[in-house]
Scaffold this motif. Structure first.
Motif, mmCIF file in Angstrom:
data_model
loop_
_atom_site.group_PDB
_atom_site.id
_atom_site.type_symbol
_atom_site.label_atom_id
_atom_site.label_comp_id
_atom_site.label_asym_id
_atom_site.label_seq_id
_atom_site.Cartn_x
_atom_site.Cartn_y
_atom_site.Cartn_z
ATOM 1 N N GLY A 1 9.044 -5.455 9.571
ATOM 2 C CA GLY A 1 10.455 -5.786 9.783
ATOM 3 C C GLY A 1 11.432 -4.857 9.070
ATOM 4 O O GLY A 1 12.555 -5.242 8.770
ATOM 5 N N GLY A 2 10.987 -3.627 8.789
ATOM 6 C CA GLY A 2 11.878 -2.627 8.194
ATOM 7 C C GLY A 2 11.746 -2.459 6.681
ATOM 8 O O GLY A 2 12.454 -1.626 6.093
ATOM 9 N N TRP A 3 10.856 -3.203 6.044
ATOM 10 C CA TRP A 3 10.670 -3.156 4.578
ATOM 11 C C TRP A 3 10.617 -1.728 4.047
ATOM 12 O O TRP A 3 11.363 -1.347 3.139
ATOM 13 N N THR A 4 9.743 -0.895 4.638
ATOM 14 C CA THR A 4 9.522 0.443 4.075
ATOM 15 C C THR A 4 10.573 1.449 4.534
ATOM 16 O O THR A 4 10.531 2.612 4.144
ATOM 17 N N ALA A 5 11.545 1.006 5.349
ATOM 18 C CA ALA A 5 12.665 1.884 5.717
ATOM 19 C C ALA A 5 13.788 1.792 4.694
ATOM 20 O O ALA A 5 14.658 2.658 4.637
ATOM 21 N N LEU A 6 13.784 0.722 3.915
ATOM 22 C CA LEU A 6 14.864 0.496 2.950
ATOM 23 C C LEU A 6 14.905 1.567 1.868
ATOM 24 O O LEU A 6 13.866 1.934 1.344
ATOM 25 N N GLY B 1 0.829 -1.205 0.000
ATOM 26 C CA GLY B 1 0.000 0.000 0.000
ATOM 27 C C GLY B 1 0.862 1.252 0.000
ATOM 28 O O GLY B 1 0.373 2.372 -0.159
ATOM 29 N N LEU B 2 2.185 1.053 0.204
ATOM 30 C CA LEU B 2 3.132 2.167 0.331
ATOM 31 C C LEU B 2 4.270 2.079 -0.677
ATOM 32 O O LEU B 2 4.930 3.071 -0.969
ATOM 33 N N THR B 3 4.541 0.873 -1.173
ATOM 34 C CA THR B 3 5.618 0.638 -2.139
ATOM 35 C C THR B 3 5.059 -0.292 -3.229
ATOM 36 O O THR B 3 3.934 -0.769 -3.110
#
Ligand code: NAD
Length: 256
Positions: free
Chosen positions: A251-256, A141-143
């Motif tokens: 688990g950090g997906w959208t921080a990458l 929904g964000l990437t």
């Protein structure tokens, strides 16, 4: 405690929906679980939740690819203090080959059904003077990822619908948010592991780390209990000023 509240969770005879239903029931809510089938085991799931958590639990059949059935689900529930829009399917294909009926089904089940259920639930929440809408969106929904045009479009749409619904209810004791999970180990995901291992000539552990969790920096799946716990938090008093936003459990997906 969510005692006295009724939660309707769409697409909840399996996976994340069932996990969310169980955590809301653990927190004291009465629950309505749903899918498009009407088997003994569907009704048994509700009976098991009622017995384990001492709440009222019902199973209501509704095929959410049909707007009238999505609306009838909430009407049949009679009361909907907590609405969790969760039902979903996936199809993976390049845009030029993407079957039109798969596109239509994905948009109908994941986006349009949430519009219909929300439209019927909001007046019930207003009457009760309290309400919570929790939309299960996705990291998608964000990437984006290639070959998931319908899924990514529907999930971005769900995030948009979440924001609009939040603005229309902003002055009331109603909040509307989306949870954006990364990969969660559900029967759906688990079933793909052995075949993918064969395809890539990898062990199942390698498939999990290198293929499935390639984009999830924690290299761990989120659990359905963690998604359920996040939904319970969004229904708590601590979250009363959280509205119109997304919470990633990825688990950090959208921080990458
Ligand atoms: P799942 O297949 O275990 O659950 C999907 C649920 O939707 C099932 O209960 C199914 O019966 C129901 N459903 C499908 N079509 C329906 C229809 N026409 N009418 C009514 N119900 C219908 O999969 P899941 O992984 O638990 O997925 C649940 C939600 O979480 C989906 O919206 C999915 O996009 C989202 N999600 C899953 C993951 C993941 O990694 N598993 C990650 C991010 C988001």
């Amino acid at each position: 405690s969510l005692q006295g509240k009724t939660a309707v969770i769409t697409g909840s005879n399996s996976g994340i929906g069932l996990g969310v239903a169980r955590e809301l029931a653990r927190a004291g809510a009465d629950v309505v679980i749903n899918s498009f089938t009407d088997r003994d085991e569907d009704h048994q799931l509700a009976a098991d939740i009622a017995k384990e958590f001492g709440v009222t639990a019902r199973y209501i059949k509704a095929d959410l690819s049909k707007g009238a059935e999505a609306r009838a689900l909430i009407e049949q529930a009679g009361k909907c203090d907590i609405l969790v829009n969760n039902a979903g399917i996936q199809h993976v294909s390049p845009i030029e080959d993407f079957p039109v009926e798969k596109w239509d089904a994905i948009i109908a089940i994941m986006l349009t059904s949430a519009f219909h259920t929300t439209a019927v639930a909001l007046p019930m929440m207003r009457k009760a003077g309290w309400g919570r809408v929790v939309n299960i969106a996705s990291a998608h929904g964000l990437t984006a990822s290639p070959y998931k045009s319908a899924y990514v479009s529907a999930k971005h749409g769900v995030v948009g619908l979440t924001k609009v619904t939040a603005l229309e209810t902003a002055k009331e004791d109603i909040t509307v948010n989306a949870i954006c999970p990364g990969y969660v180990k559900t029967p759906l995901v688990e079933a793909q592991i052995p075949d993918t291992a064969k395809e890539y000539n990898m062990t199942e552990e390698e498939v999990i780390e290198k293929v499935i969790l390639a984009r999830q920096p924690s290299k761990e799946f989120a659990t359905v209990e963690q998604i359920g716990g996040t939904a319970v938090f969004l229904c708590s008093d601590a979250a009363a000023q959280i509205t119109g936003t997304t919470i990633s459990v990825d688990g950090g997906w959208t921080a990458l």
